[in-house]
Design a protein around this motif. Structure first.
Motif, mmCIF file in Angstrom:
data_model
loop_
_atom_site.group_PDB
_atom_site.id
_atom_site.type_symbol
_atom_site.label_atom_id
_atom_site.label_comp_id
_atom_site.label_asym_id
_atom_site.label_seq_id
_atom_site.Cartn_x
_atom_site.Cartn_y
_atom_site.Cartn_z
ATOM 1 N N ASN A 115 -8.953 76.581 36.743
ATOM 2 C CA ASN A 115 -9.013 75.339 35.975
ATOM 3 C C ASN A 115 -7.971 74.306 36.376
ATOM 4 O OD1 ASN A 115 -11.038 76.621 34.532
ATOM 5 N ND2 ASN A 115 -9.683 77.237 32.859
ATOM 6 N N GLU A 116 -6.855 74.755 36.921
ATOM 7 C CA GLU A 116 -5.763 73.826 37.175
ATOM 8 C C GLU A 116 -5.416 73.679 38.648
ATOM 9 O OE1 GLU A 116 -2.469 75.120 34.818
ATOM 10 O OE2 GLU A 116 -3.744 75.577 33.083
ATOM 11 N N GLY A 117 -5.951 74.534 39.500
ATOM 12 C CA GLY A 117 -5.617 74.454 40.916
ATOM 13 C C GLY A 117 -4.186 74.828 41.205
ATOM 14 N N THR A 118 -3.616 75.710 40.409
ATOM 15 C CA THR A 118 -2.277 76.233 40.670
ATOM 16 C C THR A 118 -2.371 77.734 40.885
ATOM 17 O OG1 THR A 118 -1.836 76.524 38.300
ATOM 18 C CG2 THR A 118 -1.138 74.445 39.295
ATOM 19 N N ILE A 119 -1.429 78.268 41.668
ATOM 20 C CA ILE A 119 -1.387 79.698 41.915
ATOM 21 C C ILE A 119 -0.184 80.242 41.154
ATOM 22 C CG2 ILE A 119 -1.273 81.524 43.648
ATOM 23 C CD1 ILE A 119 -2.422 79.593 45.677
ATOM 24 N N VAL A 120 -0.463 80.863 40.003
ATOM 25 C CA VAL A 120 0.581 81.423 39.148
ATOM 26 C C VAL A 120 0.534 82.938 39.295
ATOM 27 C CG1 VAL A 120 1.515 81.586 36.820
ATOM 28 C CG2 VAL A 120 0.312 79.497 37.533
ATOM 29 N N ARG A 134 6.093 82.977 39.561
ATOM 30 C CA ARG A 134 6.142 81.809 40.448
ATOM 31 C C ARG A 134 4.865 80.993 40.287
ATOM 32 N NH1 ARG A 134 5.690 83.281 46.448
ATOM 33 N NH2 ARG A 134 3.506 83.389 45.823
ATOM 34 N N THR A 135 5.019 79.673 40.256
ATOM 35 C CA THR A 135 3.888 78.750 40.199
ATOM 36 C C THR A 135 3.916 77.859 41.432
ATOM 37 O OG1 THR A 135 3.915 78.724 37.773
ATOM 38 C CG2 THR A 135 2.769 76.919 38.880
ATOM 39 N N VAL A 136 2.792 77.803 42.150
ATOM 40 C CA VAL A 136 2.684 76.997 43.365
ATOM 41 C C VAL A 136 1.585 75.949 43.155
ATOM 42 C CG1 VAL A 136 2.272 77.010 45.848
ATOM 43 C CG2 VAL A 136 3.352 78.990 44.763
ATOM 44 N N SER A 137 1.900 74.703 43.462
ATOM 45 C CA SER A 137 0.907 73.632 43.339
ATOM 46 C C SER A 137 1.116 72.617 44.452
ATOM 47 C CB SER A 137 1.013 72.954 41.974
ATOM 48 O OG SER A 137 2.288 72.359 41.801
ATOM 49 N N LEU A 138 0.112 71.772 44.667
ATOM 50 C CA LEU A 138 0.156 70.740 45.697
ATOM 51 C C LEU A 138 0.142 69.359 45.067
ATOM 52 C CD1 LEU A 138 -2.439 71.952 48.390
ATOM 53 C CD2 LEU A 138 0.024 72.387 48.293
ATOM 54 N N ILE A 142 3.472 67.438 49.319
ATOM 55 C CA ILE A 142 4.489 68.260 48.672
ATOM 56 C C ILE A 142 3.896 69.551 48.131
ATOM 57 C CG2 ILE A 142 6.164 68.365 46.793
ATOM 58 C CD1 ILE A 142 6.434 65.321 47.058
ATOM 59 N N VAL A 143 4.557 70.651 48.457
ATOM 60 C CA VAL A 143 4.269 71.957 47.859
ATOM 61 C C VAL A 143 5.361 72.231 46.842
ATOM 62 C CG1 VAL A 143 3.940 74.422 48.274
ATOM 63 C CG2 VAL A 143 3.256 72.764 50.030
ATOM 64 N N ARG A 144 5.002 72.353 45.576
ATOM 65 C CA ARG A 144 5.988 72.606 44.525
ATOM 66 C C ARG A 144 6.001 74.097 44.198
ATOM 67 N NH1 ARG A 144 7.363 67.566 42.962
ATOM 68 N NH2 ARG A 144 5.753 65.946 43.005
ATOM 69 N N LEU A 145 7.202 74.658 44.161
ATOM 70 C CA LEU A 145 7.385 76.063 43.808
ATOM 71 C C LEU A 145 8.318 76.124 42.608
ATOM 72 C CD1 LEU A 145 7.695 75.946 47.298
ATOM 73 C CD2 LEU A 145 7.007 78.282 46.804
ATOM 74 N N SER A 146 7.799 76.677 41.502
ATOM 75 C CA SER A 146 8.566 76.791 40.264
ATOM 76 C C SER A 146 8.653 78.256 39.874
ATOM 77 C CB SER A 146 7.900 75.990 39.139
ATOM 78 O OG SER A 146 7.770 74.633 39.501
ATOM 79 N N TYR A 147 9.810 78.656 39.368
ATOM 80 C CA TYR A 147 10.085 80.070 39.125
ATOM 81 C C TYR A 147 10.620 80.288 37.714
ATOM 82 C CZ TYR A 147 9.999 80.274 44.236
ATOM 83 O OH TYR A 147 9.625 80.182 45.549
ATOM 84 N N GLN A 148 10.386 81.496 37.200
ATOM 85 C CA GLN A 148 11.046 81.947 35.982
ATOM 86 C C GLN A 148 11.361 83.428 36.123
ATOM 87 O OE1 GLN A 148 9.076 82.405 32.029
ATOM 88 N NE2 GLN A 148 10.636 80.921 31.361
ATOM 89 N N PRO A 297 20.675 90.201 27.932
ATOM 90 C CA PRO A 297 19.454 90.878 27.471
ATOM 91 C C PRO A 297 18.499 89.906 26.790
ATOM 92 C CG PRO A 297 21.377 92.196 26.952
ATOM 93 C CD PRO A 297 21.894 90.889 27.484
ATOM 94 N N GLY A 298 17.242 89.936 27.219
ATOM 95 C CA GLY A 298 16.212 89.082 26.644
ATOM 96 C C GLY A 298 16.221 87.646 27.122
ATOM 97 N N ALA A 299 17.182 87.258 27.953
ATOM 98 C CA ALA A 299 17.301 85.863 28.384
ATOM 99 C C ALA A 299 16.425 85.585 29.604
ATOM 100 C CB ALA A 299 18.749 85.528 28.692
ATOM 101 N N SER A 300 16.180 84.305 29.858
ATOM 102 C CA SER A 300 15.398 83.895 31.021
ATOM 103 C C SER A 300 16.034 82.669 31.651
ATOM 104 C CB SER A 300 13.945 83.617 30.645
ATOM 105 O OG SER A 300 13.870 82.555 29.716
ATOM 106 N N VAL A 301 15.661 82.401 32.888
ATOM 107 C CA VAL A 301 16.141 81.226 33.596
ATOM 108 C C VAL A 301 15.008 80.710 34.472
ATOM 109 C CG1 VAL A 301 17.063 82.556 35.557
ATOM 110 C CG2 VAL A 301 17.996 80.297 35.054
ATOM 111 N N ALA A 302 14.945 79.399 34.642
ATOM 112 C CA ALA A 302 13.904 78.776 35.452
ATOM 113 C C ALA A 302 14.552 77.914 36.529
ATOM 114 C CB ALA A 302 12.971 77.937 34.579
ATOM 115 N N TRP A 303 13.886 77.797 37.658
ATOM 116 C CA TRP A 303 14.357 76.912 38.725
ATOM 117 C C TRP A 303 13.163 76.503 39.581
ATOM 118 C CZ3 TRP A 303 14.999 82.170 38.754
ATOM 119 C CH2 TRP A 303 14.577 82.889 39.882
ATOM 120 N N SER A 304 13.389 75.569 40.476
ATOM 121 C CA SER A 304 12.295 75.081 41.322
ATOM 122 C C SER A 304 12.862 74.425 42.573
ATOM 123 C CB SER A 304 11.423 74.081 40.550
ATOM 124 O OG SER A 304 12.172 72.930 40.219
#
Length: 312
Positions: A115-120, A134-138, A142-148, A297-304
């Motif tokens: 539905n969104e054309g992203t590779i999650v 990881r989420t990859v989109s165009l 530009i190729v965008r790579l987003s992480y958690q 413990p239980g925490a998360s972090v995101a970057w791109s």
């Protein structure tokens, strides 16, 4: 409502693995979720240049026949290294070479793909007790790579380093252009000793992929200076092809540079690696304060970060 950037998606199979392809008029990429979320192809559509290296012309795919043995994997393309790059032990957690993520099958979000054309894609890291997505989109060139990354443990903190690990195929005329403030590098081959960029030793101009003055002719470095302008480029003076890494994210604190001119395995490839570490082993980074991240413990972090594939 904002319109989505135009793209084309395709699902195919090669060597028994599903390949998820995203492309537009500028760039085409392939992802193989079953092989550690591997990016197996990154191609400039106008010029036809394939940026990602493969050891065979057929670009064969296979899993490592020995668990956690990266050197017996298909080696093609770009892998994700977390929570370490080199094999490392921290406390009672022992991590294999290139980390936990590359050797495990990842799951894909089929709804996002359809539905969104992203590779999650997502993988669980059992030794780390963590989840990595990881989420990859165009978007145009530009190729965008987003992480958690999420620490699933309710009791233990999780320490990790991260590196994008793209093996690039060199062509005559390729030059690595780092930010102007980069003048020093940690040389992994020499236990992190400092050298000057780009003239590592006489006869070794790393920006021109020349490591002929080093035996064996392979070199792994990490930038030692703060990245005030967090970008890097590979520019081809003959064809005009460019691959740009834009890493304007607080977690990305350094760039790894790897150059191999038949010094390892007889192969010719190189890499620019956005990372949060200035050494390859998690234990070394923690001991020498060379980077890394700690999640409670239980925490998360995101970057791109993003890649820009262009010609001219």
């Amino acid at each position: 409502m904002m319109s989505r950037p135009p793209f084309r998606s395709k699902l195919s199979r090669r060597d028994g693995f599903n390949l998820y392809t995203l492309e537009n008029d500028h760039v085409s990429l392939e992802i193989v979720p079953e092989l550690g979320g591997k990016m197996s192809s990154l191609r400039c559509v106008p010029s036809g240049r394939e940026w990602l290296w493969a050891p065979t012309a057929e670009r064969r795919l296979h899993a490592s026949p020995t668990p956690n043995d990266f050197l017996r994997s298909s080696l093609i393309g770009a892998d994700e290294c977390i929570p370490t790059i080199a094999a490392s032990t921290v406390g009672d957690r022992s991590y294999p070479d290139h980390g936990e993520a590359w050797s495990r099958p990842w799951t894909i979000d089929r709804q996002a793909w359809s539905n969104e054309g992203t590779i999650v894609t997502t993988v669980l890291l059992p030794t780390s007790e963590a989840r990595f997505t990881r989420t990859v989109s165009l978007d145009g060139e530009i190729v965008r790579l987003s992480y958690q990354a999420h620490n699933l443990s309710s009791a233990r903190p999780w320490q990790f380093i991260y590196s994008f690990h793209p093996l690039l195929a060199p062509q005559p005329g390729d030059v690595i252009v780092l930010p102007a403030e980069v003048s020093r590098v940690h040389v992994e081959n020499w236990d992190g000793a400092i050298a000057m960029w780009p003239q590592i030793v006489p006869g070794a101009r790393a920006d021109h992929l020349d490591v002929s003055g080093i035996t064996p002719a392979t070199l792994k470095m990490t930038t030692a200076d703060p990245l005030l302008e967090p970008t890097a480029r590979v520019v081809n003076s003959v064809t005009g092809d460019q691959l740009r890494f834009d890493c304007d994210d607080p977690l990305i604190t350094a760039l790894g540079i790897y150059i191999n001119r038949a010094g390892w395995g007889g192969h010719h490839h190189f890499a620019i690696e956005p990372t949060n570490a200035r050494a390859d082993a998690l234990a070394v980074c923690l001991d020498r304060r060379l980077g890394g991240q700690v999640l409670d413990p239980g925490a998360s972090v995101a970057w791109s970060f993003s890649l820009r594939v262009s010609q001219g």
